[in-house]
Design a protein around this motif. Structure first.
Motif, PDB file in Angstrom:
ATOM      1  N   ASP A 298      10.733 -26.011 -17.856  1.00 27.31           N
ATOM      2  CA  ASP A 298       9.821 -24.864 -18.009  1.00 27.31           C
ATOM      3  C   ASP A 298      10.224 -23.908 -18.914  1.00 27.31           C
ATOM      4  O   ASP A 298       9.308 -23.446 -19.820  1.00 27.31           O
ATOM      5  CB  ASP A 298       9.664 -24.452 -16.616  1.00 27.31           C
ATOM      6  CG  ASP A 298       9.000 -25.232 -15.610  1.00 27.31           C
ATOM      7  OD1 ASP A 298       9.434 -26.541 -15.567  1.00 27.31           O
ATOM      8  OD2 ASP A 298       8.487 -24.761 -14.732  1.00 27.31           O
ATOM      9  N   SER A 299      11.349 -23.532 -19.169  1.00 29.16           N
ATOM     10  CA  SER A 299      11.952 -22.568 -20.119  1.00 29.16           C
ATOM     11  C   SER A 299      12.008 -23.028 -21.651  1.00 29.16           C
ATOM     12  O   SER A 299      11.515 -22.637 -22.542  1.00 29.16           O
ATOM     13  CB  SER A 299      13.278 -21.804 -19.730  1.00 29.16           C
ATOM     14  OG  SER A 299      14.003 -22.949 -19.790  1.00 29.16           O
TER      15      SER A 299
ATOM     16  N   THR B 152       8.959 -24.167 -28.030  1.00 27.71           N
ATOM     17  CA  THR B 152       8.678 -24.992 -28.940  1.00 27.71           C
ATOM     18  C   THR B 152       7.132 -25.108 -29.241  1.00 27.71           C
ATOM     19  O   THR B 152       6.456 -24.316 -28.816  1.00 27.71           O
ATOM     20  CB  THR B 152       8.697 -26.697 -28.449  1.00 27.71           C
ATOM     21  OG1 THR B 152       7.594 -26.907 -27.465  1.00 27.71           O
ATOM     22  CG2 THR B 152      10.194 -26.634 -27.726  1.00 27.71           C
ATOM     23  N   LYS B 153       6.643 -25.819 -30.386  1.00 26.68           N
ATOM     24  CA  LYS B 153       5.244 -26.028 -30.752  1.00 26.68           C
ATOM     25  C   LYS B 153       4.383 -26.838 -29.950  1.00 26.68           C
ATOM     26  O   LYS B 153       3.156 -26.649 -30.037  1.00 26.68           O
ATOM     27  CB  LYS B 153       5.017 -26.346 -32.031  1.00 26.68           C
ATOM     28  CG  LYS B 153       5.727 -27.687 -32.433  1.00 26.68           C
ATOM     29  CD  LYS B 153       5.884 -28.132 -33.711  1.00 26.68           C
ATOM     30  CE  LYS B 153       6.046 -29.890 -33.897  1.00 26.68           C
ATOM     31  NZ  LYS B 153       6.187 -30.234 -35.185  1.00 26.68           N
ATOM     32  N   TYR B 154       5.083 -27.518 -28.803  1.00 28.40           N
ATOM     33  CA  TYR B 154       4.404 -28.448 -28.106  1.00 28.40           C
ATOM     34  C   TYR B 154       3.811 -27.829 -26.947  1.00 28.40           C
ATOM     35  O   TYR B 154       4.156 -26.820 -26.115  1.00 28.40           O
ATOM     36  CB  TYR B 154       5.342 -29.402 -28.006  1.00 28.40           C
ATOM     37  CG  TYR B 154       5.837 -30.313 -28.759  1.00 28.40           C
ATOM     38  CD1 TYR B 154       5.370 -31.271 -29.568  1.00 28.40           C
ATOM     39  CD2 TYR B 154       7.163 -30.018 -28.977  1.00 28.40           C
ATOM     40  CE1 TYR B 154       6.062 -31.881 -30.567  1.00 28.40           C
ATOM     41  CE2 TYR B 154       7.865 -30.900 -30.051  1.00 28.40           C
ATOM     42  CZ  TYR B 154       7.311 -31.550 -30.631  1.00 28.40           C
ATOM     43  OH  TYR B 154       8.115 -32.428 -31.764  1.00 28.40           O
TER      44      TYR B 154
ATOM     45  N   TYR C 280       1.572 -34.159 -26.429  1.00 30.36           N
ATOM     46  CA  TYR C 280       2.300 -33.490 -25.628  1.00 30.36           C
ATOM     47  C   TYR C 280       3.595 -33.658 -25.836  1.00 30.36           C
ATOM     48  O   TYR C 280       4.283 -34.770 -26.296  1.00 30.36           O
ATOM     49  CB  TYR C 280       1.666 -33.814 -24.400  1.00 30.36           C
ATOM     50  CG  TYR C 280       0.335 -33.470 -23.889  1.00 30.36           C
ATOM     51  CD1 TYR C 280      -0.252 -32.235 -23.746  1.00 30.36           C
ATOM     52  CD2 TYR C 280      -0.505 -34.907 -23.865  1.00 30.36           C
ATOM     53  CE1 TYR C 280      -1.495 -32.360 -23.504  1.00 30.36           C
ATOM     54  CE2 TYR C 280      -2.063 -34.714 -23.402  1.00 30.36           C
ATOM     55  CZ  TYR C 280      -2.408 -33.550 -23.281  1.00 30.36           C
ATOM     56  OH  TYR C 280      -3.612 -33.313 -23.151  1.00 30.36           O
ATOM     57  N   CYS C 281       4.570 -32.855 -25.371  1.00 27.46           N
ATOM     58  CA  CYS C 281       5.962 -33.053 -24.914  1.00 27.46           C
ATOM     59  C   CYS C 281       5.975 -33.511 -23.359  1.00 27.46           C
ATOM     60  O   CYS C 281       5.709 -32.745 -22.608  1.00 27.46           O
ATOM     61  CB  CYS C 281       6.825 -31.931 -25.110  1.00 27.46           C
ATOM     62  SG  CYS C 281       8.674 -32.299 -24.785  1.00 27.46           S
ATOM     63  N   PHE C 282       6.497 -34.743 -23.068  1.00 24.11           N
ATOM     64  CA  PHE C 282       6.326 -35.424 -21.953  1.00 24.11           C
ATOM     65  C   PHE C 282       7.790 -35.252 -21.007  1.00 24.11           C
ATOM     66  O   PHE C 282       8.710 -35.604 -21.845  1.00 24.11           O
ATOM     67  CB  PHE C 282       6.016 -36.835 -22.139  1.00 24.11           C
ATOM     68  CG  PHE C 282       5.922 -37.388 -20.844  1.00 24.11           C
ATOM     69  CD1 PHE C 282       4.862 -37.178 -19.769  1.00 24.11           C
ATOM     70  CD2 PHE C 282       6.790 -38.355 -20.294  1.00 24.11           C
ATOM     71  CE1 PHE C 282       4.637 -37.815 -18.478  1.00 24.11           C
ATOM     72  CE2 PHE C 282       6.680 -39.069 -19.082  1.00 24.11           C
ATOM     73  CZ  PHE C 282       5.607 -38.871 -18.203  1.00 24.11           C
ATOM     74  N   CYS C 283       7.416 -34.743 -20.061  1.00 25.11           N
ATOM     75  CA  CYS C 283       8.942 -34.682 -19.083  1.00 25.11           C
ATOM     76  C   CYS C 283       8.909 -35.495 -17.771  1.00 25.11           C
ATOM     77  O   CYS C 283       7.895 -35.397 -17.010  1.00 25.11           O
ATOM     78  CB  CYS C 283       9.218 -33.159 -18.451  1.00 25.11           C
ATOM     79  SG  CYS C 283      10.495 -32.883 -17.520  1.00 25.11           S
ATOM     80  N   PRO C 284       9.279 -36.784 -17.939  1.00 24.42           N
ATOM     81  CA  PRO C 284       9.494 -37.530 -16.750  1.00 24.42           C
ATOM     82  C   PRO C 284      10.303 -36.895 -15.749  1.00 24.42           C
ATOM     83  O   PRO C 284      10.960 -36.331 -15.922  1.00 24.42           O
ATOM     84  CB  PRO C 284       9.807 -38.933 -17.338  1.00 24.42           C
ATOM     85  CG  PRO C 284      10.860 -38.631 -18.280  1.00 24.42           C
ATOM     86  CD  PRO C 284      10.111 -37.267 -18.835  1.00 24.42           C
ATOM     87  N   HIS C 285      10.268 -37.737 -14.520  1.00 18.33           N
ATOM     88  CA  HIS C 285      11.249 -37.361 -13.332  1.00 18.33           C
ATOM     89  C   HIS C 285      11.318 -35.885 -12.941  1.00 18.33           C
ATOM     90  O   HIS C 285      12.249 -35.197 -12.605  1.00 18.33           O
ATOM     91  CB  HIS C 285      12.766 -37.709 -13.876  1.00 18.33           C
ATOM     92  CG  HIS C 285      12.797 -39.280 -14.033  1.00 18.33           C
ATOM     93  ND1 HIS C 285      12.663 -40.264 -13.407  1.00 18.33           N
ATOM     94  CD2 HIS C 285      13.360 -39.403 -15.566  1.00 18.33           C
ATOM     95  CE1 HIS C 285      12.674 -41.108 -14.274  1.00 18.33           C
ATOM     96  NE2 HIS C 285      13.097 -40.748 -15.390  1.00 18.33           N
TER      97      HIS C 285
ATOM     98  N   PHE D 196       1.442 -27.544 -19.597  1.00 18.00           N
ATOM     99  CA  PHE D 196       2.097 -26.267 -19.976  1.00 18.00           C
ATOM    100  C   PHE D 196       1.455 -25.836 -21.427  1.00 18.00           C
ATOM    101  O   PHE D 196       1.577 -26.901 -22.318  1.00 18.00           O
ATOM    102  CB  PHE D 196       3.702 -26.277 -20.182  1.00 18.00           C
ATOM    103  CG  PHE D 196       4.316 -26.796 -18.989  1.00 18.00           C
ATOM    104  CD1 PHE D 196       5.148 -25.538 -18.481  1.00 18.00           C
ATOM    105  CD2 PHE D 196       4.521 -27.932 -18.364  1.00 18.00           C
ATOM    106  CE1 PHE D 196       5.808 -25.708 -17.204  1.00 18.00           C
ATOM    107  CE2 PHE D 196       5.122 -28.260 -17.139  1.00 18.00           C
ATOM    108  CZ  PHE D 196       5.855 -27.115 -16.592  1.00 18.00           C
ATOM    109  N   SER D 197       0.747 -25.051 -21.647  1.00 18.75           N
ATOM    110  CA  SER D 197       0.273 -24.611 -22.569  1.00 18.75           C
ATOM    111  C   SER D 197       0.187 -23.046 -22.965  1.00 18.75           C
ATOM    112  O   SER D 197      -0.311 -22.384 -21.872  1.00 18.75           O
ATOM    113  CB  SER D 197      -1.435 -25.180 -22.931  1.00 18.75           C
ATOM    114  OG  SER D 197      -2.061 -24.796 -23.968  1.00 18.75           O
ATOM    115  N   ASN D 198       0.367 -22.432 -23.978  1.00 18.66           N
ATOM    116  CA  ASN D 198       0.308 -21.068 -24.096  1.00 18.66           C
ATOM    117  C   ASN D 198       1.181 -20.352 -23.188  1.00 18.66           C
ATOM    118  O   ASN D 198       0.742 -19.203 -22.709  1.00 18.66           O
ATOM    119  CB  ASN D 198      -1.036 -20.513 -24.361  1.00 18.66           C
ATOM    120  CG  ASN D 198      -1.729 -21.199 -25.435  1.00 18.66           C
ATOM    121  OD1 ASN D 198      -1.170 -21.164 -26.499  1.00 18.66           O
ATOM    122  ND2 ASN D 198      -3.140 -21.387 -25.003  1.00 18.66           N
TER     123      ASN D 198
END
Length: 267
Positions: free
Chosen positions: A214-215, A220-222, A199-204, A254-256
Motif C-alpha cells: 500500500d505504501s 511509483t508511477k504505477y 499495473y504493478c501486480f501484488c499477489p498473495h 490503487f490509483s492516484n
C-alpha cells in the motif's frame, strides 16, 4: 487481445476452479498444457505436482525447462506451438525474467498473446510476469545497498551465474508457488515484466508482509492491483475482470493514492 488468467496464489486444490476456468478458455476438451517452471529453477517436484493436477483434468502436460540446457531453440518453439494453455509457475520473479530474455522467451510469449494462440496463465511469479511490474519477494537475497525498486537486470549473464544467486529450489518444500516458507523476506517492485496490463501486480495480498504494498505503490508511477489468494485477474473476449475460487476473497486497485475494492466473480 489475448486470453490470460493471472492467479494470485493458493495451492493446487484451492485453485482448481481457476485452472478449470483457464482450460475452458482454450476451447479444447483435452487441452495441451505446457508448464514453464523457470522461477523455481525447473524443480522436478513442482512439475510432477502440476502434471498430476492437470492430467486429472483431462489434459496432456509437458514442461519447458530452460535452466538445464537440454532444449535447443527448435524444440522450445515446437513445445510453445504445441500448447493450448501455458502455465507459468511461481518462484523467483527477477531471475525468471533474466533467463527468459536469454532465450527470447519474453518476445515469444508476447507474440503468443498478440496472436491469441494459447491461453496464458500462472501463479504468483507466473501472474506477475503478465503485468508492467510486480510486488515480489525476489529481493530477499539482494544486497542491502541496492534500491528496493529495481529493474530486472538485462545483462547476458550465463545460466550458471544465475543459478549461483538463487537458493536450491529443487530441494525446497514446494507449496503453492514452489518456494520455501521463510521469514526475513525482503519485498520490492520488480520492473521489466511483459507489460500486457498497465499495473504493478501484488499477489498473495492477504499474506503477512504484503500490506507494505500500500505504501510502496504510492511512491511509483504505477497504478496498482492487489489480489488475495484464490483469485485471478482475467482477460477474455476483450474484457477484464476478477474471479475467485474462495468466497469472500478480495481484490483491490490503487490509483492516484486511492485504494478501491474491486468486484470478484466467485466460481
Amino acid at each position: 487481445m489475448g486470453r490470460v488468467v493471472a492467479i494470485s496464489g493458493g495451492d493446487l486444490l484451492n485453485t482448481e476452479k481457476l485452472n478449470l476456468f483457464a482450460l475452458k478458455l482454450s476451447g479444447n476438451d483435452s487441452p495441451h498444457v505446457l508448464f514453464i517452471g523457470t522461477a523455481s529453477m525447473d524443480s522436478e517436484g513442482y512439475f510432477e505436482g502440476i502434471k498430476a493436477a492437470f492430467e486429472k483434468l483431462n489434459c496432456s502436460v509437458r514442461e519447458l525447462p530452460l535452466t538445464r540446457g537440454e532444449l535447443d531453440q527448435a524444440e522450445i518453439d515446437a513445445r510453445l506451438e504445441w500448447a493450448d494453455v501455458i502455465y507459468v509457475g511461481g518462484g523467483d520473479t527477477r531471475t525468471m525474467m533474466k533467463i527468459w530474455k536469454q532465450y527470447s522467451l519474453d518476445k515469444k510469449l508476447k507474440e503468443i498473446y498478440e496472436n491469441d494462440t494459447a491461453v496464458l496463465t500462472g501463479l504468483s511469479a507466473g501472474a506477475i510476469c503478465w503485468f508492467m511490474a510486480g510486488y515480489s519477494d525476489s529481493f530477499t537475497d539482494v544486497d542491502e545497498s541496492e534500491d528496493s525498486i529495481e529493474a530486472v537486470d538485462e545483462s547476458e549473464d550465463s545460466i550458471a551465474d544465475v543459478n549461483e544467486s538463487v537458493c536450491n529450489m529443487a530441494d525446497a518444500d514446494v507449496r503453492e508457488c514452489g518456494i520455501p516458507d521463510v521469514k526475513g523476506i525482503k519485498y520490492g517492485i520488480a520492473k521489466g515484466m511483459l507489460g500486457f496490463f498497465p499495473y504493478c501486480f501484488c499477489p498473495h495480498y492477504n499474506e503477512e508482509g504484503r500490506e507494505t504494498f500500500d505504501s510502496m505503490i504510492t511512491d511509483t508511477k504505477y497504478d496498482g492491483l492487489a489480489l488475495e489468494n484464490e483469485t485471478a485477474f482475467v482477460e477474455a473476449s476483450g474484457k477484464h475482470f476478477i474471479i475467485g475460487s474462495r468466497d469472500g476473497a478480495q481484490a483491490w486497485s490503487f490509483s492516484n493514492s486511492k485504494k478501491r475494492k474491486l468486484e470478484v466473480r466467485y466460481l
